[in-house]
Design a protein around this motif. Structure first.
Motif, PDB file in Angstrom:
ATOM      1  N   GLN A   1     -90.040  36.958  25.005  1.00 20.05           N
ATOM      2  CA  GLN A   1     -89.246  37.739  24.051  1.00 20.05           C
ATOM      3  C   GLN A   1     -89.127  39.195  24.510  1.00 20.05           C
ATOM      4  OE1 GLN A   1     -87.584  36.527  21.442  1.00 20.05           O
ATOM      5  NE2 GLN A   1     -86.744  38.539  20.989  1.00 20.05           N
ATOM      6  N   LEU A   2     -90.229  39.771  24.957  1.00 23.12           N
ATOM      7  CA  LEU A   2     -90.215  41.152  25.452  1.00 23.12           C
ATOM      8  C   LEU A   2     -89.305  41.285  26.671  1.00 23.12           C
ATOM      9  CD1 LEU A   2     -91.305  44.037  25.333  1.00 23.12           C
ATOM     10  CD2 LEU A   2     -93.262  43.259  26.677  1.00 23.12           C
ATOM     11  N   GLU A   3     -89.399  40.335  27.586  1.00 19.69           N
ATOM     12  CA  GLU A   3     -88.564  40.371  28.786  1.00 19.69           C
ATOM     13  C   GLU A   3     -87.078  40.276  28.433  1.00 19.69           C
ATOM     14  OE1 GLU A   3     -88.108  38.134  33.089  1.00 19.69           O
ATOM     15  OE2 GLU A   3     -89.012  37.033  31.431  1.00 19.69           O
TER      16      GLU A   3
ATOM     17  N   LYS B   1     -75.910  52.656  22.086  1.00 19.20           N
ATOM     18  CA  LYS B   1     -76.414  52.206  20.779  1.00 19.20           C
ATOM     19  C   LYS B   1     -77.039  50.824  20.882  1.00 19.20           C
ATOM     20  CE  LYS B   1     -73.680  55.032  17.748  1.00 19.20           C
ATOM     21  NZ  LYS B   1     -73.190  55.147  16.399  1.00 19.20           N
ATOM     22  N   ALA B   2     -76.404  49.927  21.619  1.00 19.87           N
ATOM     23  CA  ALA B   2     -76.968  48.585  21.805  1.00 19.87           C
ATOM     24  C   ALA B   2     -78.267  48.676  22.595  1.00 19.87           C
ATOM     25  CB  ALA B   2     -75.973  47.669  22.507  1.00 19.87           C
ATOM     26  N   ALA B   3     -78.296  49.517  23.622  1.00 19.28           N
ATOM     27  CA  ALA B   3     -79.507  49.679  24.423  1.00 19.28           C
ATOM     28  C   ALA B   3     -80.654  50.177  23.547  1.00 19.28           C
ATOM     29  CB  ALA B   3     -79.260  50.645  25.580  1.00 19.28           C
ATOM     30  N   GLU B   4     -80.351  51.140  22.679  1.00 16.67           N
ATOM     31  CA  GLU B   4     -81.377  51.668  21.785  1.00 16.67           C
ATOM     32  C   GLU B   4     -81.888  50.579  20.846  1.00 16.67           C
ATOM     33  OE1 GLU B   4     -82.100  55.213  18.513  1.00 16.67           O
ATOM     34  OE2 GLU B   4     -80.153  55.033  19.465  1.00 16.67           O
ATOM     35  N   ALA B   5     -80.995  49.765  20.329  1.00 11.82           N
ATOM     36  CA  ALA B   5     -81.397  48.681  19.422  1.00 11.82           C
ATOM     37  C   ALA B   5     -82.293  47.681  20.143  1.00 11.82           C
ATOM     38  CB  ALA B   5     -80.169  47.983  18.863  1.00 11.82           C
ATOM     39  N   PHE B   6     -81.943  47.335  21.381  1.00 12.85           N
ATOM     40  CA  PHE B   6     -82.776  46.402  22.140  1.00 12.85           C
ATOM     41  C   PHE B   6     -84.129  47.014  22.481  1.00 12.85           C
ATOM     42  CE2 PHE B   6     -78.681  44.239  23.250  1.00 12.85           C
ATOM     43  CZ  PHE B   6     -79.000  43.022  22.676  1.00 12.85           C
ATOM     44  N   LEU B   7     -84.167  48.321  22.744  1.00  8.23           N
ATOM     45  CA  LEU B   7     -85.442  48.980  23.028  1.00  8.23           C
ATOM     46  C   LEU B   7     -86.330  49.035  21.791  1.00  8.23           C
ATOM     47  CD1 LEU B   7     -84.328  51.833  25.433  1.00  8.23           C
ATOM     48  CD2 LEU B   7     -85.657  49.788  25.999  1.00  8.23           C
ATOM     49  N   VAL B   8     -85.739  49.219  20.622  1.00 10.20           N
ATOM     50  CA  VAL B   8     -86.506  49.176  19.373  1.00 10.20           C
ATOM     51  C   VAL B   8     -87.088  47.775  19.188  1.00 10.20           C
ATOM     52  CG1 VAL B   8     -86.328  49.272  16.856  1.00 10.20           C
ATOM     53  CG2 VAL B   8     -85.311  51.074  18.251  1.00 10.20           C
TER      54      VAL B   8
ATOM     55  N   ALA C   1     -95.681  45.361  20.288  1.00 11.68           N
ATOM     56  CA  ALA C   1     -96.746  45.411  19.277  1.00 11.68           C
ATOM     57  C   ALA C   1     -97.226  44.000  18.935  1.00 11.68           C
ATOM     58  CB  ALA C   1     -96.252  46.126  18.026  1.00 11.68           C
ATOM     59  N   GLU C   2     -96.295  43.054  18.842  1.00 11.33           N
ATOM     60  CA  GLU C   2     -96.670  41.666  18.569  1.00 11.33           C
ATOM     61  C   GLU C   2     -97.461  41.078  19.731  1.00 11.33           C
ATOM     62  OE1 GLU C   2     -92.916  39.849  17.706  1.00 11.33           O
ATOM     63  OE2 GLU C   2     -92.823  40.734  15.702  1.00 11.33           O
ATOM     64  N   LEU C   3     -97.090  41.424  20.952  1.00 11.68           N
ATOM     65  CA  LEU C   3     -97.823  40.972  22.130  1.00 11.68           C
ATOM     66  C   LEU C   3     -99.244  41.517  22.105  1.00 11.68           C
ATOM     67  CD1 LEU C   3     -98.023  39.599  24.896  1.00 11.68           C
ATOM     68  CD2 LEU C   3     -96.972  41.632  25.879  1.00 11.68           C
TER      69      LEU C   3
ATOM     70  N   LEU D   1    -105.035  40.691  21.257  1.00 10.66           N
ATOM     71  CA  LEU D   1    -106.242  41.028  20.500  1.00 10.66           C
ATOM     72  C   LEU D   1    -106.812  39.792  19.809  1.00 10.66           C
ATOM     73  CD1 LEU D   1    -105.174  44.436  18.924  1.00 10.66           C
ATOM     74  CD2 LEU D   1    -107.016  44.085  20.580  1.00 10.66           C
ATOM     75  N   LEU D   2    -105.934  38.988  19.198  1.00 12.95           N
ATOM     76  CA  LEU D   2    -106.389  37.788  18.499  1.00 12.95           C
ATOM     77  C   LEU D   2    -107.024  36.779  19.452  1.00 12.95           C
ATOM     78  CD1 LEU D   2    -103.476  37.206  15.968  1.00 12.95           C
ATOM     79  CD2 LEU D   2    -105.838  37.819  15.430  1.00 12.95           C
ATOM     80  N   LYS D   3    -106.496  36.686  20.659  1.00 14.53           N
ATOM     81  CA  LYS D   3    -107.037  35.753  21.654  1.00 14.53           C
ATOM     82  C   LYS D   3    -108.300  36.296  22.311  1.00 14.53           C
ATOM     83  CE  LYS D   3    -103.798  32.640  21.472  1.00 14.53           C
ATOM     84  NZ  LYS D   3    -104.078  31.292  21.038  1.00 14.53           N
TER      85      LYS D   3
END
Length: 70
Positions: free
Chosen positions: A11-13, A29-36, A43-45, A50-52
Motif C-alpha cells: 500500500q505504501l509503495e 494537488k494529486a501528488a500532495e493527496a497521495f503523499l498524505v 503510520a499503519e506500517l 510494533l504489534l509484531k
C-alpha cells in the motif's frame, strides 16, 4: 513476512508511486493527496511492526534522523 506487513508495504509503495506519477504529470494537488495517504500508510506500517514485535518504539524528536555519534 506476515500478510499484514506485506499488505502495508505494498500500500505504501503504491501511494508513493502514484505521488511520483502525479508530480511527473505536473498535478501537484494529486501528488500532495497521495503523499498524505502514504504518510497514513507509513503510520499503519509502524503500528504493524510494533504489534509484531519487529521494532520497538523509541522516544525522540518526531522526524529526527539519527546521526552517528549523537
Amino acid at each position: 513476512m506476515s500478510r499484514a506487513l506485506t499488505l502495508a508495504l505494498v500500500q505504501l509503495e503504491v501511494e508513493l508511486l502514484a505521488a511520483l506519477r502525479a508530480l511527473e504529470e505536473g498535478d501537484e494537488k494529486a501528488a500532495e493527496a497521495f503523499l498524505v495517504a502514504a504518510h497514513i500508510s507509513l503510520a499503519e506500517l509502524k503500528d504493524t511492526l510494533l504489534l509484531k514485535g519487529l521494532v520497538e518504539e523509541v522516544d525522540g524528536p518526531k522526524g529526527a534522523i539519527p546521526v552517528d555519534g549523537a
